[in-house]
Motif scaffolding. Structure first.
Motif, PDB file in Angstrom:
ATOM      1  N   THR A  10       3.800 -10.408  -5.350  1.00 53.01           N
ATOM      2  CA  THR A  10       4.813 -10.442  -4.288  1.00 53.01           C
ATOM      3  C   THR A  10       6.114 -11.064  -4.785  1.00 53.01           C
ATOM      4  O   THR A  10       7.205 -10.631  -4.403  1.00 53.01           O
ATOM      5  CB  THR A  10       4.310 -11.217  -3.052  1.00 53.01           C
ATOM      6  N   LEU A  40       6.475  -4.158  -1.526  1.00 52.70           N
ATOM      7  CA  LEU A  40       6.384  -5.593  -1.270  1.00 52.70           C
ATOM      8  C   LEU A  40       5.582  -5.865   0.001  1.00 52.70           C
ATOM      9  O   LEU A  40       4.741  -6.776   0.031  1.00 52.70           O
ATOM     10  CB  LEU A  40       7.791  -6.191  -1.151  1.00 52.70           C
ATOM     11  N   THR A  76       2.645 -17.481   2.653  1.00 54.84           N
ATOM     12  CA  THR A  76       2.372 -16.042   2.560  1.00 54.84           C
ATOM     13  C   THR A  76       2.523 -15.372   3.920  1.00 54.84           C
ATOM     14  O   THR A  76       3.032 -14.255   4.027  1.00 54.84           O
ATOM     15  CB  THR A  76       0.963 -15.796   2.004  1.00 54.84           C
ATOM     16  N   ALA A  90       1.958  -5.365  -0.761  1.00 55.85           N
ATOM     17  CA  ALA A  90       1.441  -6.466  -1.573  1.00 55.85           C
ATOM     18  C   ALA A  90       1.242  -7.726  -0.733  1.00 55.85           C
ATOM     19  O   ALA A  90       0.264  -8.455  -0.911  1.00 55.85           O
ATOM     20  CB  ALA A  90       2.401  -6.751  -2.737  1.00 55.85           C
ATOM     21  N   LEU A  91       2.152  -7.973   0.195  1.00 56.30           N
ATOM     22  CA  LEU A  91       2.013  -9.138   1.061  1.00 56.30           C
ATOM     23  C   LEU A  91       0.835  -8.982   2.008  1.00 56.30           C
ATOM     24  O   LEU A  91       0.132  -9.956   2.317  1.00 56.30           O
ATOM     25  CB  LEU A  91       3.308  -9.360   1.854  1.00 56.30           C
ATOM     26  N   ASN A 134       9.600  -9.097  -4.905  1.00 56.26           N
ATOM     27  CA  ASN A 134      10.731  -9.720  -4.227  1.00 56.26           C
ATOM     28  C   ASN A 134      11.966  -9.684  -5.124  1.00 56.26           C
ATOM     29  O   ASN A 134      13.059  -9.296  -4.699  1.00 56.26           O
ATOM     30  CB  ASN A 134      10.358 -11.167  -3.876  1.00 56.26           C
ATOM     31  N   HIS A 194       6.234 -15.035   4.722  1.00 51.72           N
ATOM     32  CA  HIS A 194       6.765 -13.970   3.868  1.00 51.72           C
ATOM     33  C   HIS A 194       6.404 -12.599   4.436  1.00 51.72           C
ATOM     34  O   HIS A 194       7.246 -11.702   4.538  1.00 51.72           O
ATOM     35  CB  HIS A 194       6.190 -14.146   2.455  1.00 51.72           C
ATOM     36  N   LEU A 195       5.135 -12.438   4.835  1.00 48.26           N
ATOM     37  CA  LEU A 195       4.678 -11.165   5.395  1.00 48.26           C
ATOM     38  C   LEU A 195       5.397 -10.843   6.692  1.00 48.26           C
ATOM     39  O   LEU A 195       5.869  -9.706   6.892  1.00 48.26           O
ATOM     40  CB  LEU A 195       3.165 -11.221   5.632  1.00 48.26           C
TER      41      LEU A 195
END
Length: 275
Positions: free
Chosen positions: A105, A131, A162, A134-135, A109, A165-166
């Motif tokens: 990730t 991305l 995480t 992957a997240l 990014n 981020h997701l």
């Protein structure tokens, strides 16, 4: 396995390699972020791609302050990279499961910023979709491998960061895709922008609820998603292009994705046996 190191007893040769890869991945991401911010006199992200990535690039772009969440996410990823590099984390079963997905990730990014600077708008869409995938993989792995004995640091730096981020990239993917479509669809489509925007936000609500459900109602993704949706509403009410229907829909969706995880978390605090 004890609460202190959350580790297996024997380190493998691949464990040190994993730690180095994570540190290298976060370094690449940070270098790309500094360049993307315009710190060296180059064009900042919002001014690249003909301004398509700016807050007025589409009807689904959030206001500028929304992007401050990247500071929280980046600080969290830096802290994770340093923490996972500690000797006592080397043989951790949790780190073995999470180190590689989180490194992926970080790389994606950074690659998005490279694509925005040197590639095409469509390429940024491709990278951000990768991305997001992957997240999703990383966060699902975090949920599956969760050990309640891992401690607060484990929860914050893996599940929390995480998850944020997701949640943020979920909305960023929508905004990025909308920015690209805005540059390729016929201008006449703008007449239906309100209806299309509201329909997309309904899908975002379903995705947000699906993430919450599949993650056992974790709050972090919903917080980031609601944050972005709230600023999307602000931008559609005060910025250009203006759309009251999309702004109202964004506020409703923010509540829809945020309230259920908060409610479940509250019930668990009151009645721990609910788990």
């Amino acid at each position: 396995m004890n609460a202190r190191d959350h580790a297996t007893t024997t380190a493998r040769g691949s464990d040190l390699a994993r730690q180095i890869v994570v540190l290298s991945a976060v370094s690449f991401m940070l270098i790309a972020a500094v360049i993307g911010s315009g710190a060296f006199g180059n064009t900042a992200v919002e001014d690249q791609q003909g301004g398509a990535l700016d807050t007025d690039g589409s009807y689904l772009a959030p206001a500028g302050p929304a992007f401050s969440i990247w500071s929280v996410i980046y600080l969290g990823l830096i802290a994770y990279a340093v923490w996972q590099a500690l000797p006592r984390q080397r043989a951790s079963a949790r780190q073995r499961a999470m180190g590689w997905p989180i490194a992926v990730t970080m790389v994606l990014n950074g690659l998005w910023l490279v694509a925005a600077r040197f590639g095409t708008l469509f390429l940024t869409v491709v990278v951000i979709v990768l991305l997001l995938a992957a997240l999703g993989w990383a966060f699902r792995t975090a949920v599956v491998t969760r050990d309640p004995r891992g401690g607060v640091v484990d929860s914050v730096l893996i599940d929390g960061v995480t998850g944020l981020h997701l949640g943020w990239v979920t909305l960023a993917t929508v905004a990025n895709t909308a920015a690209w479509l805005t540059t390729v669809v016929p201008p006449s489509w703008e007449d239906a922008a309100d209806a299309i925007g509201v329909a997309v936000l309904v899908v975002v609500a379903l995705i947000g609820l699906a993430i919450a459900w599949r993650s056992d109602w974790r709050v972090a993704p919903a917080l980031a998603l609601a944050w972005g949706l709230s600023w999307l509403a602000v931008e559609r009410l005060t910025g250009e292009p203006t759309s009251t229907p999309i702004a109202i829909a964004a506020v409703i969706v923010a509540l829809v994705v945020l309230l259920p995880p908060l409610a479940v978390s509250g019930l668990r605090l009151i009645r721990p046996s609910i788990d």
